[in-house]
Design an enzyme around this catalytic site. Structure first.
Site, PDB file in Angstrom:
ATOM      1  N   ASP A 180     -47.830   2.649 -36.366  1.00 29.39           N
ATOM      2  CA  ASP A 180     -47.602   3.053 -34.990  1.00 29.39           C
ATOM      3  C   ASP A 180     -48.254   2.056 -34.036  1.00 29.39           C
ATOM      4  O   ASP A 180     -49.135   1.280 -34.430  1.00 29.39           O
ATOM      5  CB  ASP A 180     -48.163   4.452 -34.755  1.00 29.39           C
ATOM      6  CG  ASP A 180     -47.418   5.481 -35.600  1.00 29.39           C
ATOM      7  OD1 ASP A 180     -46.230   5.256 -35.872  1.00 29.39           O
ATOM      8  OD2 ASP A 180     -48.035   6.482 -35.994  1.00 29.39           O
ATOM      9  N   HIS A 194     -42.349  -0.116 -37.443  1.00 30.93           N
ATOM     10  CA  HIS A 194     -42.776   1.128 -36.795  1.00 30.93           C
ATOM     11  C   HIS A 194     -42.526   2.345 -37.672  1.00 30.93           C
ATOM     12  O   HIS A 194     -43.033   3.434 -37.402  1.00 30.93           O
ATOM     13  CB  HIS A 194     -42.063   1.274 -35.450  1.00 30.93           C
ATOM     14  CG  HIS A 194     -42.840   2.103 -34.449  1.00 30.93           C
ATOM     15  ND1 HIS A 194     -43.671   3.130 -34.819  1.00 30.93           N
ATOM     16  CD2 HIS A 194     -42.924   2.017 -33.101  1.00 30.93           C
ATOM     17  CE1 HIS A 194     -44.205   3.660 -33.729  1.00 30.93           C
ATOM     18  NE2 HIS A 194     -43.785   3.000 -32.678  1.00 30.93           N
TER      19      HIS A 194
END
Lengths: 468, 324
Positions: free
Chosen positions: A445, A441
């Site tokens: 995203d 992450h």
């Protein structure tokens, strides 16, 4: 022809990330003749098993590391030729073979040196060579010198350089903090020395602390390895190099990346249909099986072209993307005791058949430990396939420094809501496969991962035979 | 002090010496009436006359040859090549005659050859080269590569005073881009003394000429990352300041050698090898070189940008060393 100078044999570097290897077998013993490039020993690293050729022709005069021992890259393993050899040979005299003029020689050699004693290893525990034995990686000349001057064991210094390397600053800080000199090391190390506990290596990206900034608290020098004790009924088994490599990599990956997993369900009807059609031809003509994994891999490569970050990497403060896709495939070893990730390089240039051939080849060799070091490096994305045992979901760990890993799971026939030709919902039986994308992450995203999975699903559900 | 461009500082140094020493004269293609290809000698013929500011025929061989003869007869000639690239025509006079005369016959050859060099303006393969390392290999020649206006003036005066043939590489890209205070009076700057352009602790850059400024920009970018970069401007390649380089290498333990000349056989290799020989036990990282690739200098602006080491290339290299 045979060397008169002593030539050292050292543990070779079998790939950029390999820092140590285990001697599995000596193919020559002390006193035996060997030709240059003839195999001298077999080693096992966390990536590959291989034979090490002799760097010179001559007599094996010393073997310094025994079978089963694990040592760092660069550690001296044996000596070919040289004076020690001449002396070592002397006791095993072959009188008739000796040329007359050589009879005079023993008188010239200083009598003080006992003939049998091989060249002693450097005396002090703090010489660069010794310090390196426990050090995690390369010891630079300046670090070796400072360690030697201050009697510091490099392996007890926390490293902030690339790959946890101890930099000049690290060792100067360590010395300034008044850390005591390392205790003299034991001579013969135990068969499987426990690696000294060390801090997680700082990611290379981390800017070096300003010189005057407060140094992080210094951990005390590494304590002597604790003896491993088994309670009644337990069995102890040493970790092999591969297991330790996996352990280190998995821990480091979780410490590095922000792991998040998203899953999607894919209706594989079309893939099943095409596979059934292709399978006889692929097996008969090419000797390969077009597995579902191959279809998924092919679709992944195609989809990654649109998602360079998913195929990317965080390197320092930079985001790395590239126009190629090197896909790693997690493969379990034949003995069930380990895992290796061979890489299909430039998969963007392979069609379905090419992918099938490449994966079959590399997976076969992976299972039998026949890969070359180059074939387990350079991956940009990894696919793992634990679905073979029926699992329908998982959260794999990313292979560093990649950005994501795809998991493929069991293909299961399930009741599925579809629309009939009148546009009405009906329940049909469809082969469904779950796919997971575990992504870092820090770079990828959730929305991007979602779009990637959606496109991948579409590619599989509407498989285009011509394009793929 | 007076504010001068790099080019004005060269003119000023030359003018100061010509006013002081009647033996000094200038010869080159279009140096007289036209004032030189880059106007370094603009107005010189009016001040010093056509016997001391001589327009030569288009023959570099003749220019360097006549300078060598004049020098042997006691003069102090300063030759101008329109572009450093053209010096190859005069190779024989320079390398076979001028460089060896002192050794062979005992007569000094105090000539200066001014060489507008370097790229960055799409001059292409004949007008952009940095051939300093070709001549650094020739015993008997001295090599000067100033990076600032102040050094340009002081080093030119030292070059004219020096009893040996001196190749003075002035970087065209700096001519009008650099402006700084320069002493108005006459002064010299000794050969073989590097200048610490910037002090630092983590990585040393050894460089010269226009690359000093490229390195400086890179060093400023890295300040934010907490990487402290030391920049050594060698100023002269023959002789070069081994002591300063080794001291800095011992201090930082990480060295980047940077030059605009091509990589293979470039002078950076000599520096790197010397550090490897003399300071091995002080190194904490491999010695890194950044240089142009081994090709002719391209015309095309994007290609030329890819050819000449850029600030971002240096930043990348320095980061790599800092993180090693």
């Amino acid at each position: 022809m045979a060397t008169t100078e002593a030539v050292d044999v050292v543990m070779p570097q079998m790939g950029v990330s390999v820092s140590e290897g285990t001697i599995t077998k000596w193919l020559k013993q002390v006193g035996e003749e060997i030709e240059a490039d003839e195999s001298l020993l077999e080693i096992s690293t966390d990536k590959v098993d291989t034979e090490v050729p002799s760097p010179a022709s001559g007599v094996v005069t010393q073997i310094l590391v025994q079978e089963g021992e694990t040592v760092d890259v660069g550690t001296k393993l044996a000596v070919i030729g040289g004076e020690a050899g001449a002396e070592a040979e002397a006791p095993a005299a072959e009188p008739q073979a000796e040329a007359p003029e050589e009879v005079a020689q023993p008188a010239e050699t200083p009598a003080v040196e006992p003939a049998a004693a091989p060249k002693p290893t450097p005396a002090a525990a703090t010489t660069p060579a010794e310090a390196q034995q426990n050090g995690k990686s390369f010891v630079s000349p300046v670090v070796a010198r400072i360690a030697s001057e201050h009697g510091v064991d490099v392996s007890s210094v926390p490293g902030t350089g690339r790959g946890g390397r101890v930099t000049k600053k690290d060792i100067l800080n360590f010395v300034e903090s008044g850390a005591p000199a390392a205790p003299p090391q034991e001579e013969a190390p135990a068969a499987a020395p426990e690696p000294a506990p060390e801090p997680a290596p700082a990611p290379a990206a981390e800017p070096a602390p300003a010189p005057a900034a407060e140094a992080p608290p210094k951990p005390p020098p590494a304590p002597a390895p604790e003896p491993v004790a088994a309670t009644a009924g337990e069995q102890l088994e040493p970790m092999n190099a591969m297991r330790r490599g996996i352990a280190e990599h998995m821990r480091r990956s979780l410490d590095t990346a922000a792991h998040v997993t998203s899953a999607i369900e894919v209706d594989m009807s079309r893939v099943v249909e095409i596979r059934n059609k292709l399978k006889p031809e692929y097996q008969k003509t090419y000797g390969v099986n077009p597995t579902y994994l191959i279809f998924v891999a092919r679709a992944v490569v195609e989809t990654l072209k649109k998602y360079p970050w998913v195929n990317g990497e965080i390197r320092g403060e930079q985001i790395v993307t590239r126009p190629w896709v090197n896909v790693g495939f997690a493969v379990e070893l034949a003995d069930g005791k380990g895992l290796i990730v061979p890489v299909v390089k430039h998969a963007e240039g392979l069609n379905l058949l090419g992918m099938a051939q490449a994966v079959t080849d590399i997976a076969d060799r992976a299972r039998n430990k026949k890969l070359t070091p180059d074939e387990v490096q350079g991956g940009t994305f990894t696919i793992t396939n634990p679905g073979g045992y029926g699992t329908f979901h998982g959260t794999p760990v990313i292979s560093q420094p990649q950005a994501a890993i795809l998991g493929t799971y069991a293909l299961v026939k399930r009741p599925w809501v579809v629309q009939d030709s009148f546009g009405k919902d009906v329940i049909a039986i469809r082969p469904i496969m779950n796919l997971t994308l575990t992504y870092d992450h820090r770079l990828v995203d959730g929305a991007l991962a979602g779009r990637f999975l959606k496109d991948l699903k579409e590619a599989l559900e509407t498989w285009d035979e011509v394009a793929y | 002090m007076a504010e001068m461009t790099y080019l004005q500082a060269i003119s000023d140094g030359l003018r100061v010496e010509m006013r002081r020493d009647k033996r000094v004269f200038v010869i080159g293609e279009d140096v007289g009436v036209y004032g030189g290809a880059f106007k370094v000698t603009l107005g010189f013929q009016e001040e010093f006359g056509s016997w001391r500011v001589i327009d030569a025929p288009l023959s570099e061989t003749a220019i360097v040859g006549s300078c060598t003869g004049a020098a042997i007869m006691g003069m102090r000639p300063v030759a101008e090549m329109q572009f450093a690239d053209f010096i190859s025509c005069a190779w024989d006079q320079l390398v076979t005659v001028a460089a060896k005369q002192r050794y062979r016959a005992g007569t000094p050859v105090p000539i200066v050859v001014r060489l507008p060099s370097g790229g960055g303006f799409s001059g292409g393969p004949f007008h952009s080269q940095n051939p300093e390392s070709s001549f650094a290999h020739i015993a008997g020649l001295k090599i000067v590569c100033p990076a600032t206006p102040e050094d340009a003036k002081g080093l030119l005066i030292t070059a004219i005073e020096d009893p040996n043939p001196v190749l003075y590489f002035e970087h065209k890209h700096l001519y009008r881009r650099l402006k700084a205070d320069v002493p108005e009076e006459r002064y010299t700057i000794p050969f073989g003394k590097a200048r610490v352009h910037r002090e630092g602790d983590d990585v040393t850059v050894v460089t010269w000429g226009a690359m000093v400024h490229t390195a400086d920009e890179a060093a400023k970018e890295l300040e934010g990352d907490g990487v402290s970069v030391e920049i050594l401007d060698l100023r002269t390649l023959i002789p070069w300041d081994r002591k300063a380089v080794l001291e800095s290498a011992e201090k930082t333990s990480k060295v980047l050698v940077l030059h605009e000349d091509t990589r293979t056989g470039g002078f950076g290799g000599e520096i790197a090898a010397t550090i490897g020989e003399e300071a091995f036990e002080h190194l904490d990282a491999p010695i890194m070189r950044i240089a142009a690739p081994d090709t002719p200098v391209p015309f095309s602006p994007p290609l030329e940008k890819a050819f000449i080491p850029q600030v971002e290339d240096v930043v990348k290299g320095l980061k790599e060393l800092a993180e090693y």
